[in-house]
Design an enzyme around this catalytic site. Structure first.
Site, short mmCIF file in Angstrom:
data_model
loop_
_atom_site.label_atom_id
_atom_site.label_comp_id
_atom_site.label_asym_id
_atom_site.label_seq_id
_atom_site.Cartn_x
_atom_site.Cartn_y
_atom_site.Cartn_z
N HIS A 60 -76.34 -26.36 -1.33
CA HIS A 60 -75.35 -27.56 -0.83
C HIS A 60 -74.62 -28.30 -2.10
CE1 HIS A 60 -77.25 -31.39 -1.41
NE2 HIS A 60 -78.34 -30.81 -1.38
N CYS A 61 -73.43 -28.83 -1.48
CA CYS A 61 -72.83 -30.03 -2.35
C CYS A 61 -72.62 -31.15 -1.21
CB CYS A 61 -71.38 -29.24 -3.00
SG CYS A 61 -70.34 -28.63 -1.37
N LYS A 62 -71.52 -31.87 -1.59
CA LYS A 62 -71.22 -33.09 -0.67
C LYS A 62 -70.63 -32.69 0.52
CE LYS A 62 -68.63 -37.53 -0.81
NZ LYS A 62 -70.09 -38.37 -0.54
#
Length: 97
Positions: A60-62
């Site tokens: 995941h990222c933002k």
């Protein structure tokens, strides 16, 4: 590579999957999903994020854009693990509660 909802990610984590935060250190320090392992995308080619015993990884990222754009690199770094992307990233995780 499959994208999962935050709700499905919780189910997978409860079954042993590992959340991998690919954002840079300052981003991870300022806000993170409790229990997520940090492994910056900038280091993914030099050091793979897989640890002994890992079977399922959820990157995941933002917002999900960075993971989606780098899906191939992330899958390659995961070895034999089953791999998912967290749809909407940490922002969707927060909205889901």
């Amino acid at each position: 590579m499959k994208t999962v909802t935050p709700e499905r990610a919780v189910e997978l984590v409860n079954s042993g999957a590992v959340l991998i935060d690919i954002r840079e250190a300052a981003e991870h320090t300022s806000e993170n999903i409790p229990g997520a392992r940090h492994h910056a995308l900038s280091q993914i080619d030099a050091q793979h994020p897989v640890r002994a015993g890992d079977k399922v990884l959820i990157f995941h990222c933002k917002s999900g854009a960075r993971t989606k754009m780098n899906a191939g690199r992330l899958a390659s770094s995961a070895g034999q693990c089953e791999v998912y992307l967290l749809g909407g990233g940490i922002e969707a995780w927060k909205r889901a509660g």
